[in-house]
Design a protein around this motif. Structure first.
Motif, PDB file in Angstrom:
ATOM      1  N   GLU A  91       8.226   8.553  -8.319  1.00  0.00           N
ATOM      2  CA  GLU A  91       9.069   9.390  -9.172  1.00  0.00           C
ATOM      3  C   GLU A  91      10.277   9.908  -8.409  1.00  0.00           C
ATOM      4  N   GLN A  92      10.064  10.283  -7.161  1.00  0.00           N
ATOM      5  CA  GLN A  92      11.157  10.809  -6.337  1.00  0.00           C
ATOM      6  C   GLN A  92      12.201   9.726  -6.043  1.00  0.00           C
ATOM      7  N   LEU A  93      11.733   8.488  -5.841  1.00  0.00           N
ATOM      8  CA  LEU A  93      12.641   7.380  -5.518  1.00  0.00           C
ATOM      9  C   LEU A  93      13.206   6.690  -6.762  1.00  0.00           C
ATOM     10  N   GLY A  94      12.739   7.062  -7.931  1.00  0.00           N
ATOM     11  CA  GLY A  94      13.216   6.432  -9.159  1.00  0.00           C
ATOM     12  C   GLY A  94      12.630   5.045  -9.395  1.00  0.00           C
ATOM     13  N   VAL A  95      11.450   4.782  -8.826  1.00  0.00           N
ATOM     14  CA  VAL A  95      10.777   3.497  -9.009  1.00  0.00           C
ATOM     15  C   VAL A  95      10.048   3.519 -10.348  1.00  0.00           C
ATOM     16  N   PRO A  96      10.184   2.463 -11.154  1.00  0.00           N
ATOM     17  CA  PRO A  96       9.489   2.432 -12.445  1.00  0.00           C
ATOM     18  C   PRO A  96       7.971   2.547 -12.280  1.00  0.00           C
ATOM     19  N   GLY A 118       0.805  -1.212   0.000  1.00  0.00           N
ATOM     20  CA  GLY A 118       0.000   0.000   0.000  1.00  0.00           C
ATOM     21  C   GLY A 118       0.836   1.258   0.000  1.00  0.00           C
ATOM     22  N   SER A 119       2.166   1.107   0.043  1.00  0.00           N
ATOM     23  CA  SER A 119       3.017   2.291   0.049  1.00  0.00           C
ATOM     24  C   SER A 119       4.269   2.046  -0.779  1.00  0.00           C
ATOM     25  N   VAL A 120       4.823   3.118  -1.284  1.00  0.00           N
ATOM     26  CA  VAL A 120       6.011   3.059  -2.129  1.00  0.00           C
ATOM     27  C   VAL A 120       7.248   3.234  -1.262  1.00  0.00           C
ATOM     28  N   SER A 121       8.262   2.403  -1.531  1.00  0.00           N
ATOM     29  CA  SER A 121       9.554   2.545  -0.857  1.00  0.00           C
ATOM     30  C   SER A 121      10.650   2.269  -1.878  1.00  0.00           C
ATOM     31  N   ALA A 122      11.875   2.393  -1.450  1.00  0.00           N
ATOM     32  CA  ALA A 122      13.002   2.116  -2.344  1.00  0.00           C
ATOM     33  C   ALA A 122      13.019   0.652  -2.772  1.00  0.00           C
ATOM     34  N   LYS A 123      12.343  -0.210  -2.022  1.00  0.00           N
ATOM     35  CA  LYS A 123      12.296  -1.640  -2.348  1.00  0.00           C
ATOM     36  C   LYS A 123      11.166  -1.984  -3.317  1.00  0.00           C
ATOM     37  N   THR A 124      10.331  -1.011  -3.679  1.00  0.00           N
ATOM     38  CA  THR A 124       9.228  -1.246  -4.605  1.00  0.00           C
ATOM     39  C   THR A 124       9.785  -1.534  -5.986  1.00  0.00           C
ATOM     40  N   THR A 125       9.269  -2.584  -6.625  1.00  0.00           N
ATOM     41  CA  THR A 125       9.716  -2.978  -7.958  1.00  0.00           C
ATOM     42  C   THR A 125       9.035  -2.166  -9.043  1.00  0.00           C
ATOM     43  N   GLN A 126       7.717  -1.979  -8.892  1.00  0.00           N
ATOM     44  CA  GLN A 126       6.928  -1.348  -9.951  1.00  0.00           C
ATOM     45  C   GLN A 126       5.702  -0.683  -9.360  1.00  0.00           C
ATOM     46  N   VAL A 127       5.312   0.454  -9.915  1.00  0.00           N
ATOM     47  CA  VAL A 127       4.076   1.137  -9.548  1.00  0.00           C
ATOM     48  C   VAL A 127       3.173   1.156 -10.780  1.00  0.00           C
ATOM     49  N   VAL A 128       1.907   0.794 -10.580  1.00  0.00           N
ATOM     50  CA  VAL A 128       0.900   0.916 -11.634  1.00  0.00           C
ATOM     51  C   VAL A 128       0.046   2.117 -11.260  1.00  0.00           C
ATOM     52  N   ALA A 129       0.061   3.141 -12.117  1.00  0.00           N
ATOM     53  CA  ALA A 129      -0.633   4.392 -11.810  1.00  0.00           C
ATOM     54  C   ALA A 129      -1.771   4.630 -12.785  1.00  0.00           C
ATOM     55  N   GLY A 130      -2.967   4.750 -12.232  1.00  0.00           N
ATOM     56  CA  GLY A 130      -4.138   5.098 -13.030  1.00  0.00           C
ATOM     57  C   GLY A 130      -4.476   6.552 -12.821  1.00  0.00           C
ATOM     58  N   PRO A 131      -5.545   7.016 -13.471  1.00  0.00           N
ATOM     59  CA  PRO A 131      -5.979   8.401 -13.288  1.00  0.00           C
ATOM     60  C   PRO A 131      -6.238   8.699 -11.806  1.00  0.00           C
ATOM     61  N   GLY A 132      -5.842   9.873 -11.399  1.00  0.00           N
ATOM     62  CA  GLY A 132      -6.057  10.277 -10.014  1.00  0.00           C
ATOM     63  C   GLY A 132      -4.948   9.852  -9.065  1.00  0.00           C
ATOM     64  N   ALA A 133      -3.875   9.294  -9.612  1.00  0.00           N
ATOM     65  CA  ALA A 133      -2.746   8.902  -8.755  1.00  0.00           C
ATOM     66  C   ALA A 133      -2.173  10.151  -8.096  1.00  0.00           C
ATOM     67  N   GLY A 134      -1.819  10.019  -6.844  1.00  0.00           N
ATOM     68  CA  GLY A 134      -1.341  11.194  -6.120  1.00  0.00           C
ATOM     69  C   GLY A 134       0.013  10.992  -5.483  1.00  0.00           C
ATOM     70  N   SER A 135       0.024  10.926  -4.163  1.00  0.00           N
ATOM     71  CA  SER A 135       1.282  10.906  -3.416  1.00  0.00           C
ATOM     72  C   SER A 135       2.126   9.652  -3.693  1.00  0.00           C
ATOM     73  N   LYS A 136       1.484   8.531  -3.975  1.00  0.00           N
ATOM     74  CA  LYS A 136       2.262   7.312  -4.280  1.00  0.00           C
ATOM     75  C   LYS A 136       3.033   7.485  -5.583  1.00  0.00           C
ATOM     76  N   LEU A 137       2.395   8.110  -6.558  1.00  0.00           N
ATOM     77  CA  LEU A 137       3.070   8.375  -7.827  1.00  0.00           C
ATOM     78  C   LEU A 137       4.227   9.343  -7.615  1.00  0.00           C
ATOM     79  N   ALA A 138       3.992  10.368  -6.837  1.00  0.00           N
ATOM     80  CA  ALA A 138       5.052  11.340  -6.547  1.00  0.00           C
ATOM     81  C   ALA A 138       6.217  10.665  -5.821  1.00  0.00           C
ATOM     82  N   SER A 139       5.914   9.794  -4.874  1.00  0.00           N
ATOM     83  CA  SER A 139       6.966   9.073  -4.147  1.00  0.00           C
ATOM     84  C   SER A 139       7.760   8.187  -5.091  1.00  0.00           C
TER      85      SER A 139
END
Length: 164
Positions: free
Chosen positions: A142-147, A119-140
Motif C-alpha cells: 500500500e505504501q509503495l502503490g503496488v496493486p 517473499g518481499s514487496v518492493s517497487a518492482k513488485t507487480t502484484q500482491v495477493v493478500a489473504g486474511p492475516g496479511a501484515g507488513s507485506k500488505l502495508a508495504s
C-alpha cells in the motif's frame, strides 16, 4: 518439471535455478539438448553452473536414470516457456492465509504462468495477493502503490489465464 530438475541433484542447481530452467526450456527434452551457451541464456545461470548442468546431462548414467524414471511413470505438465508465459517478467508476492489452496500451490501456479514469486514487496513488485492475516507485506504494498488483490480476485485471474 521444476521439482524433477531439482531432485536430480545437479551440482549448484537449487530450487530457484531449477524453476528458471523449467521456465526457460519448457520441457525436459529441450533442457537435455541444451548447450552450455544456451544454458547461460537462462537467468541466474552463469558459466560455472551451465558447465555443471551440461556435464550432468551428458553423462550416460544420468540419462539412463532419467529414462527409467520416465518409463516408471514420472511425468509433469509441460511448462510454458518464459517468453510465452502470460505472467513473464512479473513479480508477485503472496501474503496472509489462502483458504482455497496452500501458498506453495499458489506459488507453483504463478511460476507455471511465468511469474517470479518473491517473499518481499518492493517497487518492482507487480502484484500482491493478500489473504486474511496479511501484515507488513500488505502495508508495504500500500505504501509503495503496488496493486493488491484478495484471494477471490486471484482465483478469477488464474481461471482467466488458464483459458487463454
Amino acid at each position: 518439471m521444476t521439482r524433477f530438475i531439482y531432485a536430480l541433484g545437479v551440482r549448484e542447481v537449487g530450487e530457484a535455478t531449477a524453476a528458471a530452467l523449467a521456465r526457460h526450456f519448457g520441457d525436459l527434452e529441450e533442457l537435455l539438448a541444451a548447450t552450455e551457451e544456451t544454458l547461460r541464456e537462462v537467468p541466474d545461470v552463469g558459466p560455472v553452473v551451465a558447465e555443471h548442468i551440461h556435464t550432468f546431462f551428458a553423462q550416460t548414467s544420468n540419462r539412463v536414470v532419467i529414462e527409467a524414471l520416465r518409463k516408471a511413470g514420472v511425468h509433469w505438465p509441460k511448462v510454458a516457456k518464459a517468453a510465452q508465459a502470460p505472467l513473464a517478467g512479473q513479480t508477485w508476492v503472496l501474503t496472509g492465509t489462502l483458504e482455497s489452496m496452500s501458498r506453495a500451490e499458489a506459488k507453483a501456479k504463478l511460476e507455471a504462468l511465468g511469474a517470479k514469486v518473491s517473499g518481499s514487496v518492493s517497487a518492482k513488485t507487480t502484484q500482491v495477493v493478500a489473504g486474511p492475516g496479511a501484515g507488513s507485506k500488505l502495508a508495504s504494498a500500500e505504501q509503495l502503490g503496488v496493486p493488491v488483490m484478495d484471494e477471490a480476485e486471484f482465483l478469477v485471474r488464474l481461471d482467466a489465464l488458464a483459458t487463454e
